[in-house]
Design a protein around this motif. Structure first.
Motif, PDB file in Angstrom:
ATOM      1  N   ILE A  79      -7.429  -2.108   5.661  1.00 23.77           N
ATOM      2  CA  ILE A  79      -7.086  -0.877   4.951  1.00 23.77           C
ATOM      3  C   ILE A  79      -6.355  -1.141   3.636  1.00 23.77           C
ATOM      4  O   ILE A  79      -5.938  -0.208   2.959  1.00 23.77           O
ATOM      5  N   ALA A  80      -6.194  -2.398   3.266  1.00 25.71           N
ATOM      6  CA  ALA A  80      -5.396  -2.754   2.087  1.00 25.71           C
ATOM      7  C   ALA A  80      -5.911  -2.094   0.808  1.00 25.71           C
ATOM      8  O   ALA A  80      -5.127  -1.553   0.022  1.00 25.71           O
ATOM      9  N   PHE A  81      -7.212  -2.131   0.565  1.00 28.67           N
ATOM     10  CA  PHE A  81      -7.736  -1.537  -0.658  1.00 28.67           C
ATOM     11  C   PHE A  81      -7.496  -0.031  -0.676  1.00 28.67           C
ATOM     12  O   PHE A  81      -7.030   0.523  -1.680  1.00 28.67           O
ATOM     13  N   ALA A  82      -7.812   0.643   0.423  1.00 28.35           N
ATOM     14  CA  ALA A  82      -7.663   2.101   0.479  1.00 28.35           C
ATOM     15  C   ALA A  82      -6.202   2.511   0.290  1.00 28.35           C
ATOM     16  O   ALA A  82      -5.903   3.472  -0.425  1.00 28.35           O
ATOM     17  N   VAL A  83      -5.283   1.775   0.900  1.00 25.78           N
ATOM     18  CA  VAL A  83      -3.855   2.086   0.760  1.00 25.78           C
ATOM     19  C   VAL A  83      -3.402   1.859  -0.680  1.00 25.78           C
ATOM     20  O   VAL A  83      -2.667   2.673  -1.244  1.00 25.78           O
ATOM     21  N   GLY A  84      -3.859   0.788  -1.292  1.00 31.95           N
ATOM     22  CA  GLY A  84      -3.533   0.549  -2.691  1.00 31.95           C
ATOM     23  C   GLY A  84      -4.064   1.647  -3.593  1.00 31.95           C
ATOM     24  O   GLY A  84      -3.403   2.074  -4.550  1.00 31.95           O
ATOM     25  N   TYR A  85      -5.257   2.121  -3.282  1.00 36.33           N
ATOM     26  CA  TYR A  85      -5.891   3.173  -4.088  1.00 36.33           C
ATOM     27  C   TYR A  85      -5.108   4.477  -4.005  1.00 36.33           C
ATOM     28  O   TYR A  85      -4.798   5.091  -5.032  1.00 36.33           O
ATOM     29  N   ILE A  86      -4.769   4.908  -2.790  1.00 35.28           N
ATOM     30  CA  ILE A  86      -4.041   6.182  -2.650  1.00 35.28           C
ATOM     31  C   ILE A  86      -2.593   6.065  -3.118  1.00 35.28           C
ATOM     32  O   ILE A  86      -1.979   7.068  -3.454  1.00 35.28           O
ATOM     33  N   SER A  87      -2.074   4.838  -3.185  1.00 39.93           N
ATOM     34  CA  SER A  87      -0.706   4.630  -3.679  1.00 39.93           C
ATOM     35  C   SER A  87      -0.584   4.927  -5.166  1.00 39.93           C
ATOM     36  O   SER A  87       0.507   5.184  -5.663  1.00 39.93           O
ATOM     37  N   ARG A 137       4.419  10.752   0.140  1.00 37.55           N
ATOM     38  CA  ARG A 137       5.085   9.455  -0.047  1.00 37.55           C
ATOM     39  C   ARG A 137       5.457   8.826   1.290  1.00 37.55           C
ATOM     40  O   ARG A 137       5.348   7.616   1.462  1.00 37.55           O
ATOM     41  N   SER A 138       5.895   9.642   2.215  1.00 31.58           N
ATOM     42  CA  SER A 138       6.274   9.132   3.538  1.00 31.58           C
ATOM     43  C   SER A 138       5.079   8.540   4.271  1.00 31.58           C
ATOM     44  O   SER A 138       5.158   7.431   4.826  1.00 31.58           O
ATOM     45  N   ILE A 139       3.965   9.237   4.260  1.00 28.70           N
ATOM     46  CA  ILE A 139       2.771   8.771   4.962  1.00 28.70           C
ATOM     47  C   ILE A 139       2.181   7.544   4.266  1.00 28.70           C
ATOM     48  O   ILE A 139       1.820   6.557   4.917  1.00 28.70           O
ATOM     49  N   VAL A 140       2.109   7.568   2.944  1.00 29.43           N
ATOM     50  CA  VAL A 140       1.578   6.410   2.211  1.00 29.43           C
ATOM     51  C   VAL A 140       2.489   5.202   2.405  1.00 29.43           C
ATOM     52  O   VAL A 140       2.016   4.076   2.579  1.00 29.43           O
ATOM     53  N   GLY A 141       3.798   5.417   2.422  1.00 27.94           N
ATOM     54  CA  GLY A 141       4.725   4.325   2.703  1.00 27.94           C
ATOM     55  C   GLY A 141       4.498   3.740   4.089  1.00 27.94           C
ATOM     56  O   GLY A 141       4.523   2.517   4.277  1.00 27.94           O
ATOM     57  N   GLY A 142       4.258   4.600   5.058  1.00 28.56           N
ATOM     58  CA  GLY A 142       3.936   4.142   6.411  1.00 28.56           C
ATOM     59  C   GLY A 142       2.640   3.357   6.457  1.00 28.56           C
ATOM     60  O   GLY A 142       2.524   2.346   7.164  1.00 28.56           O
ATOM     61  N   LEU A 143       1.659   3.801   5.698  1.00 22.39           N
ATOM     62  CA  LEU A 143       0.388   3.083   5.624  1.00 22.39           C
ATOM     63  C   LEU A 143       0.569   1.717   4.973  1.00 22.39           C
ATOM     64  O   LEU A 143      -0.052   0.735   5.380  1.00 22.39           O
ATOM     65  N   ARG A 144       1.454   1.642   3.984  1.00 27.04           N
ATOM     66  CA  ARG A 144       1.720   0.355   3.331  1.00 27.04           C
ATOM     67  C   ARG A 144       2.325  -0.634   4.329  1.00 27.04           C
ATOM     68  O   ARG A 144       2.034  -1.819   4.284  1.00 27.04           O
ATOM     69  N   TYR A 145       3.173  -0.145   5.228  1.00 24.99           N
ATOM     70  CA  TYR A 145       3.747  -1.030   6.255  1.00 24.99           C
ATOM     71  C   TYR A 145       2.666  -1.453   7.252  1.00 24.99           C
ATOM     72  O   TYR A 145       2.669  -2.575   7.746  1.00 24.99           O
ATOM     73  N   LEU A 146       1.749  -0.566   7.543  1.00 23.49           N
ATOM     74  CA  LEU A 146       0.668  -0.861   8.486  1.00 23.49           C
ATOM     75  C   LEU A 146      -0.263  -1.956   7.965  1.00 23.49           C
ATOM     76  O   LEU A 146      -0.891  -2.668   8.740  1.00 23.49           O
TER      77      LEU A 146
END
Length: 156
Positions: free
Chosen positions: A92-100, A76-85
Motif C-alpha cells: 500500500i506504500a504507493f497509494a498511501v504516498g499518493y493520498i498523503s 489526517r488521522s486516517i492517513v497517518g494511521g495508514l502511513r504507520y501500516l
C-alpha cells in the motif's frame, strides 16, 4: 550512586509497537492485523465491501480540486494511521504516498481514494511481511517501478 538494572526473559517476541510477530520454524512473519482492524473501525469502514486493488486504475487527483472539503482532522488521522501500516504492508506504500499529498486541504475526491484504500485493507487485513528462516535459501527482493512521469497533475 550507581543504577542497578535487571533484565528478565519475557520469552519470544510476539508483539511490539502494534506489530504482531509470529515466529515459526521456517519463517518469521510481521503483520498489523489488529491495528488495521482498529483503523477500519475508527474510519467507520469496518463493514465495507473489500476490493482487490488499493487504488482505482488511472486515478488523477489534484490539490486544486474544487469539490467540497472534508473533515481535515479525520483525513489526517486516517492517513497517518495508514502511513504507520506501511511498515508491514509495502503493497500500500504507493497509494498511501499518493493520498498523503492532499493532507493540507483534503476534498471529497481525496477522501474517496482513502476509502478505496481502506476497502482494500479490509480484504487483505491479515497480510504482512514474511522472512524465510532457512539458511540455504537466499532472500530475494523483487521490485516493480512505474515510470509515469506525467501522472502527478500538480507537479508533472
Amino acid at each position: 550512586m550507581a543504577a542497578c538494572f535487571r533484565m528478565s526473559n519475557l520469552g519470544a517476541l510476539s508483539y511490539y509497537l502494534g506489530i504482531e510477530v509470529r515466529q515459526e520454524k521456517e519463517e518469521l512473519t510481521l503483520g498489523q492485523s489488529v491495528y488495521a482492524s482498529k483503523l477500519l473501525e475508527r474510519s467507520d469502514m469496518a463493514e465495507c465491501k473489500p476490493c482487490v486493488t488499493p487504488m482505482e486504475e488511472r486515478v488523477k487527483l489534484t490539490k486544486a480540486s474544487t469539490v467540497v472539503k472534508v473533515d481535515a482532522t479525520l483525513y489526517r488521522s486516517i492517513v497517518g494511521g495508514l502511513r504507520y501500516l506501511v511498515h508491514t504492508r509495502p503493497d500500500i506504500a504507493f497509494a498511501v504516498g499518493y493520498i498523503s499529498r492532499f493532507i493540507e486541504d483534503p476534498r471529497e475526491d481525496h477522501w474517496v481514494a482513502v476509502k478505496r484504500l481502506l476497502c482494500y485493507i479490509k480484504g487483505m487485513v491479515d497480510h504482512g511481511i514474511i522472512f524465510p528462516k532457512t539458511g540455504e535459501s537466499r532472500l530475494q527482493l523483487t521490485v516493480f517501478s512505474d515510470a509515469d512521469m506525467a501522472g502527478d497533475i500538480d507537479r508533472r
